[in-house]
Design an enzyme around this catalytic site. Structure first.
Site, PDB file in Angstrom:
ATOM      1  N   ASN A 229     -31.207 -50.813 101.576  1.00 36.62           N
ATOM      2  CA  ASN A 229     -31.521 -50.750 100.145  1.00 36.62           C
ATOM      3  C   ASN A 229     -30.385 -50.132  99.324  1.00 36.62           C
ATOM      4  OD1 ASN A 229     -31.822 -48.185 101.117  1.00 36.62           O
ATOM      5  ND2 ASN A 229     -33.795 -47.796 100.140  1.00 36.62           N
TER       6      ASN A 229
ATOM      7  N   HIS B  90     -32.262 -37.950  96.909  1.00 34.71           N
ATOM      8  CA  HIS B  90     -33.684 -38.277  97.093  1.00 34.71           C
ATOM      9  C   HIS B  90     -34.266 -37.645  98.344  1.00 34.71           C
ATOM     10  CE1 HIS B  90     -32.756 -42.320  94.964  1.00 34.71           C
ATOM     11  NE2 HIS B  90     -33.010 -41.375  94.111  1.00 34.71           N
TER      12      HIS B  90
ATOM     13  N   GLY C  14     -34.409 -49.462  89.992  1.00 33.83           N
ATOM     14  CA  GLY C  14     -35.484 -50.428  90.212  1.00 33.83           C
ATOM     15  C   GLY C  14     -35.116 -51.273  91.422  1.00 33.83           C
TER      16      GLY C  14
ATOM     17  N   SER D 135     -33.891 -50.446  85.722  1.00 33.23           N
ATOM     18  CA  SER D 135     -33.762 -49.083  86.224  1.00 33.23           C
ATOM     19  C   SER D 135     -33.949 -48.154  85.028  1.00 33.23           C
ATOM     20  CB  SER D 135     -32.383 -48.875  86.846  1.00 33.23           C
ATOM     21  OG  SER D 135     -32.247 -49.666  88.009  1.00 33.23           O
TER      22      SER D 135
ATOM     23  N   HIS E 235     -38.631 -41.499  93.017  1.00 37.42           N
ATOM     24  CA  HIS E 235     -37.227 -41.792  93.330  1.00 37.42           C
ATOM     25  C   HIS E 235     -36.885 -43.265  93.155  1.00 37.42           C
ATOM     26  CE1 HIS E 235     -38.312 -43.802  96.988  1.00 37.42           C
ATOM     27  NE2 HIS E 235     -37.116 -43.779  97.495  1.00 37.42           N
TER      28      HIS E 235
END
Lengths: 489, 150
Positions: free
Chosen positions: A213, A337, A387, A393, A412
């Site tokens: 990701n 995060h 996003g 985002s 997050h």
């Protein structure tokens, strides 16, 4: 959809709605819970989390020795291992534990936003050239090495001294440090607590994006609210978002210390509902060693994002034939995060020093906290929420209410809602690339199958997640950005 | 996805399948012995990283691991392979396991140097986890189940 090996435990029956966006799992819901669970969500997200067993994980985390107030989950909650993704837990430093599972494998995985003074109108014609240059300049994907060729001692210095050490080598700007948590150097790092194996996995990866990701995205600020101008954000502005972490170094440190703490569980007499929740007293040898190694990974991650920023600035300079300073390429903020941090919080009127675990959650402090850079004292700390590739985002800011409700934490990201296998079954990488391009989003990916796993439909609606955070008061929306170019590992 | 089959005294046995997990991905692997289950699980893990069919079995790389118990051993064995892929740049197309004892595994991988252009890489794996970890035997079939952080 029925999944093999997964069953819903029907935790929903045990959940009590506190207010519109807050749900409580009472401490009586499961044996061993020391505090209640609190989930910030709407009903849809809550039901999904139950089906995912993530509510069970919130309850499991509530069993950790020394946990105070509640086991919390943000609205991007989904099933992790041990902790849910979106999980937050604060434990007493004195008499409490630290758990590598409460931080995750990608220690200090995080995101930063690099601003520019360019507008979309000024930049759009050069976007293909820029994306192609970024694609060849920022290493990504399996088997790629970073562009920095560092000796062992140099990597050790980066681990212990963090981003200031990289900036001293001419990579990154001095002013960037103020825009990073802990000014780019997490305290207490000790490379002697990092295994040879972890060192070997990470040593060539400084300045690499990775895969999964992780991404680099060029976005346009579409909508702003006060105090956006105080953060340097304006409508029509071109910005760059970077999402990356501590790479193989952090993954191996987590692996190593889950093993170390698994072996020491008996010594401390801990009995836990899930093996991934292994932990040790914060003040034990195992706990201190993990925190010293975790700090190395956090510093490595910040160096990683700082080096990537350096390559990004170089690419902009070449394409726009202007200096990065003239192009206004300041770092808005760099957030993590996945981290455990020692922080002071007031619980039931008492000021306590706590180890705050955030796994797939972001610190969202108000400007009054000493940890927040002076330039954000009036606005609150910027929070950057990516996003998925096809949706918006956000930039949020931390709030006083977050301090009271969530140890100063918020979501997050969108949070997954579909497995990678299911996403690949539904979406073909080539089709997705074309679809995104039809939406006006240029794509460069190391592997198209990896791209399919990250398809927008595999994620929750980030807007809903952000709205819940705002509704619950744990952060406030300041800007919304739409993607125009995506680079994936 | 279902992995290749292997016949060894008593018909064919599916080697592995991919388990769904919202954020991550897992492998449930099968074998007529613990050794076969370990090899199949490793092949399943490799299949998450790249197209194992695109790897030529040009070289054999010995792989050993030690741990305090059988499940820990499975995690260590997979971690060892991950290390060889990430640090030494190996692409494995298959595995054989000579022996699994209570605290030790010895085997090898068959493959060649990783070439992202030729091996159809699909992504990195961060680590095998202890979440839903399973190593068990029922009616002569060994099952090795691991969830990976990707």
């Amino acid at each position: 959809m029925r999944r093999k090996g997964v069953r819903s435990v029907g935790f929903l029956d045990k959940v009590r709605q506190v207010d519109e966006y807050m749900w409580e799992i009472p401490a009586e819901a499961q044996e061993g819970m020391r505090v209640p669970g609190i989930v910030f969500a709407d009903r849809e997200i809550l039901e999904k989390a139950d089906g995912d067993n993530a509510l069970q994980q919130v309850a499991n985390v509530a069993c950790l020795p020394g946990i105070v107030k509640a086991s919390l989950a943000m609205p991007d909650i989904h099933w992790g291992y041990g902790f849910p993704i979106g999980g937050v837990a604060a434990t007493l430093v004195e008499g409490g534990v630290v758990s590598p599972g409460g931080v995750g494998y990608d220690i200090s995985c995080g995101v930063r936003l690099v601003l520019t003074s360019l507008t979309w109108e000024e930049a759009k014609e050069k976007l293909p050239e820029l994306l192609d240059l970024l694609n060849t300049s920022v290493p990504k994907g399996l088997g790629t090495k970073g562009r920095l060729h560092l000796e062992r001692g140099e990597v050790e210095r980066l681990m212990s001294k963090g981003a200031p050490e990289l900036v001293a080598r001419g990579i990154g700007w001095e002013e960037d440090l103020e825009a990073m948590e802990e000014q780019g150097c997490y305290p207490g790092a000790d490379p002697s607590k990092v295994s040879e194996r972890a060192f070997a996995r990470g040593k060539d990866q400084v300045g690499t994006l990775g895969s999964g990701n992780h991404f680099l995205e060029i976005q346009v600020v579409e909508e702003t609210r006060p105090p956006a101008d105080k953060l340097g954000l304006f409508e029509g502005q071109l910005v760059v978002m970077v999402h990356s972490g501590s790479r193989g170094l952090g993954h191996q440190i987590c692996t190593d210390y889950i093993e170390v703490m698994g072996a020491s569980l008996k010594k401390y007499g801990y009995s836990l509902p899930d093996r991934q929740l292994v932990c040790a007293p914060v003040e034990s040898r195992e706990g201190r060693d993990y925190l010293a190694a975790m700090a190395c990974a956090a510093n490595f991650a910040m160096c990683n994002r700082e080096a990537i920023t350096h390559w990004i600035r170089e690419c902009f300079e070449k394409v726009f034939r202007a200096g990065a300073r003239n192009l206004g390429m300041h770092v808005l903020y760099d957030i993590s995060h996945n981290l455990a941090k020692m922080e002071e919080h007031v619980v039931d009127g008492k000021r306590l020093t706590l180890m705050v675990h955030r796994k797939g959650a972001t610190r969202a402090f108000p400007g009054s906290r000493p940890e927040v850079p002076a330039k954000y004292a009036d606005t609150g700390q910027p929070v950057i929420i990516p996003g998925d590739m096809g949706s918006h985002s956000y930039v949020l800011v931390g709030t006083r209410e977050a301090l009271e409700k969530s140890f100063g934490s918020t979501c997050h990201g969108a949070g997954r809602t579909m497995s990678r296998k299911a996403a690949k079954k539904q979406v073909r990488g080539e089709e997705l690339k074309r679809r995104l391009e039809r939406m006006g989003i240029m794509v460069r990916a190391a592997q198209l199958s990896g791209l399919a796993e990250e398809a927008p439909e595999a994620y929750k609606d980030v807007r809903a997640v952000v709205e819940i955070c705002e509704g619950a008061g744990i952060s406030r929306r300041v800007a919304r950005m739409r993607p125009v170019a995506v680079m994936k590992g | 996805m279902v992995g290749g089959k292997r016949g060894r005294g008593g018909g064919e046995l599916k080697r592995f399948e991919v388990i769904e997990h919202t954020a991550d991905v897992g492998i449930r692997a099968y074998g007529r012995s613990r050794e076969e289950a370990f090899a199949s699980c490793a092949l399943g893990m490799m299949s998450l990283i790249l197209d194992v069919g695109s790897v030529e079995p040009r070289e054999r790389k010995d792989i050993r691991a030690r741990a305090s118990g059988p499940e820990e051993l499975l995690v260590r064995w997979l971690s060892e392979i991950l290390f060889l892929v990430e640090v030494e740049g190996w692409a494995f197309g298959d595995f054989e396991v000579r022996e699994v004892t209570g605290d030790r595994v010895e085997g090898w991988g068959l493959g060649e140097p990783l070439d992202p252009a030729r091996h159809k890489v699909s992504g990195e794996i961060k680590a095998p986890t202890y979440h839903m970890l399973q190593l068990s035997e029922e009616n002569g079939t060994w099952v090795a189940q691991v969830i990976f952080d990707v």
